[in-house]
Design an enzyme around this catalytic site. Structure first.
Site, PDB file in Angstrom:
ATOM      1  N   TYR A 242      -1.585  -3.576   2.637  1.00 35.01           N
ATOM      2  CA  TYR A 242      -3.047  -3.528   2.575  1.00 35.01           C
ATOM      3  C   TYR A 242      -3.459  -3.777   1.130  1.00 35.01           C
ATOM      4  CZ  TYR A 242      -7.871  -2.188   2.561  1.00 35.01           C
ATOM      5  OH  TYR A 242      -9.237  -2.222   2.397  1.00 35.01           O
TER       6      TYR A 242
ATOM      7  N   TYR B 164     -15.570   0.398   8.941  1.00 38.60           N
ATOM      8  CA  TYR B 164     -14.784   0.102  10.143  1.00 38.60           C
ATOM      9  C   TYR B 164     -15.378   0.778  11.366  1.00 38.60           C
ATOM     10  CZ  TYR B 164     -11.475  -1.264   6.577  1.00 38.60           C
ATOM     11  OH  TYR B 164     -10.890  -1.850   5.501  1.00 38.60           O
TER      12      TYR B 164
ATOM     13  N   ASP C 178       0.247  -3.825  -6.770  1.00 36.13           N
ATOM     14  CA  ASP C 178      -1.035  -3.213  -6.437  1.00 36.13           C
ATOM     15  C   ASP C 178      -0.836  -1.695  -6.444  1.00 36.13           C
ATOM     16  OD1 ASP C 178      -3.233  -2.123  -5.214  1.00 36.13           O
ATOM     17  OD2 ASP C 178      -3.335  -3.591  -3.587  1.00 36.13           O
TER      18      ASP C 178
ATOM     19  N   LYS D 293      -9.233   3.187  -7.340  1.00 35.77           N
ATOM     20  CA  LYS D 293      -9.294   4.499  -6.696  1.00 35.77           C
ATOM     21  C   LYS D 293      -9.363   5.668  -7.693  1.00 35.77           C
ATOM     22  CE  LYS D 293      -8.191   3.469  -2.011  1.00 35.77           C
ATOM     23  NZ  LYS D 293      -7.485   2.271  -1.572  1.00 35.77           N
TER      24      LYS D 293
END
Ligand SMILES: *Cc1c(COP(=O)(O)O)cnc(C)c1O
Length: 447
Positions: free
Chosen positions: A150, A19, A261, A290
């Protein structure tokens, strides 16, 4: 030092960061890492030791360079670092699948390994679409989700991120049109007595709207996807867990699959092994990533039920009798072995997540509470080993980062949020240092 002075200009010439424009304005060089600590050099070449309060983006739950994880990697790298997964299997993959199933909601019995969280969500979407088509409902190929979410950066997953704050605008009209409901009402979790303060009215209003959106679009919606209880990169927002029970019920009523998620929330981070446990419900599909590898390697998994797996594999209604995905590095043995070692550490009764996360939760709640007195602070919230300070203005990211690093704390704020999810092994003293460091840094920059 001489070498590191060259590093940042060399980086700026060729390396792109997340980003960011190709020449990111403020970078630190990470020299080494051990336990909760990073050895950093700032752009002036000055050295700092800083606690990795970001857990390297949720992943580094056991701290850096944990000897058990390093040892597992070393041993497996001598046996078989990699082998293709098409037509072949191996002990680490089978053991990891067994271990994930044993530690997951009981209906989830089948595991699909992949490379990263975004891909695990992509695979979940394929499971939904293939399941619906195989059961004779090919038009149910859209998802219902909530605002503020997200789910990843790939084309399919970014279409599920918040339509305003996400990437829809930059990539429209290539973003798939999914259906959005309002985000569930905020959940107010009281760390001191471990209870939630419900707002029944807010929940009922939300539930009515959610259910009516799903009912209105039931012919197009094949599944609901949510980050359970804590929306992460979309805004570090904690919501009423009962919203998940509403979603579960609505899915059952309208032949939709519920996808949770848990890529950020899994492995104890919110104070439960999976965040869905806060609601006492089970998904049809669950995504993990993760912290799955303990932060050492990339890797993810998508778990589903026997019912979904059977339909996807059944070849009914003209569908192929196979899940249509297969990453090159699927089931990589190093990934599987290190994930197994991580799960062993996490579930250790003496030193695992169930001991550490409640400890960190109390320390973060006590330590961050004084931030409420700052003029620039709008809200402070703690759930599990996640601490969030929300400002009433956008954070000056570079200035606050610099101020925190000077106090020995590594953070990466975004928008109005300064937040931490430290490794579970972070000591009491280090956790207090994180809290002081954040408050002083915010005070120094924003008052
Ligand atoms: C980070 C994250 C992802 C994407 O995972 P990557 O490994 O970055 O692709 C998806 N969903 C949630 C909830 C996440 O926090």
């Amino acid at each position: 030092m001489v070498e590191s002075q060259g590093l940042l200009p060399r980086d700026a010439r060729h390396v792109w960061h997340p980003y960011a424009p190709v020449e990111e304005e403020q970078l630190y060089a990470a020299r080494s890492a051990d336990g909760a600590l990073l050895r950093l050099e700032d752009p002036q070449g000055q050295e700092h030791t800083a606690i990795d309060a970001m857990g390297s983006w949720w992943a580094m739950v056991h701290g850096h360079a944990h000897p058990k994880l390093i040892d597992a990697l070393r041993r497996q790298s001598e046996i078989m670092p990699h082998v293709m997964f098409g037509g072949l299997t191996h002990e680490p993959a089978v053991r990891l699948a067994e271990c994930l199933v044993a530690n997951s909601p009981s209906d989830l019995q089948h595991v699909f390994f992949s490379d990263s969280g975004s891909i695990a969500v992509e695979i979940a979407l394929k499971m939904v679409i293939q399941y619906q088509a195989a059961t004779g409902r090919p038009d149910k190929n859209r998802m219902l989700t909530v605002r503020g979410g997200y789910h990843g950066d790939t084309f399919a997953t970014m279409s599920l991120c918040d339509p305003v704050d996400g990437m829809h605008h930059a990539f429209s009209p290539l973003a798939t049109q999914h259906i959005f409901a309002p985000r569930p009402p905020g959940g107010h979790y009281d760390v001191a007595d471990g209870s939630w303060n419900w707002d029944d009215q807010a929940l009922n209003t939300w539930a009515e709207e959610f259910e009516s959106i799903l009912a209105d679009h039931r012919d197009r919606i094949g599944g609901v996807i949510l980050e359970p209880v804590l929306q992460g990169a979309g805004g570090m927002y904690v919501y009423d867990p009962r919203a998940l029970a509403v979603a579960r019920h609505a899915c059952d009523a309208h032949d939709c699959l519920l996808v949770l998620d848990e890529i950020a929330t899994g492995f104890g981070r919110t104070g439960r092994w999976t965040a869905s446990e806060w609601a006492g419900i089970e998904p049809d599909i669950m995504c993990l990533g993760k912290a799955l590898t303990g932060g050492t390697l990339t890797g993810a998994a998508t778990l589903t039920t026997i019912r979904v797996a059977k339909e996807v594999s059944g070849g009914r209604n003209g569908m192929p009798a196979a899940l249509l995905h297969g990453p090159t590095f699927m089931g990589n043995p190093l990934f599987c072995t290190v994930s197994l070692a991580s799960l062993e550490l996490l579930t250790d009764e003496e030193s695992g997540w169930a001991r550490q996360v409640p400890r960190l939760e109390r320390l973060l709640a006590d330590g961050l509470a004084p931030a409420r007195k700052l003029n620039s602070v709008a809200d402070v919230r703690v759930l599990g080993a996640v601490g969030v300070i929300e400002l009433n203005r956008d954070v000056d990211v570079r200035a606050v980062t610099r101020a925190a690093v000077r106090r020995g704390v590594w953070i990466r704020p975004f928008r109005r949020l300064v937040y931490v999810m430290p490794p579970y092994i972070t000591t009491d003293a280090q956790t207090r240092q994180i809290c002081h460091g954040l408050i002083e840094a915010i005070d120094e920059v924003h008052g």
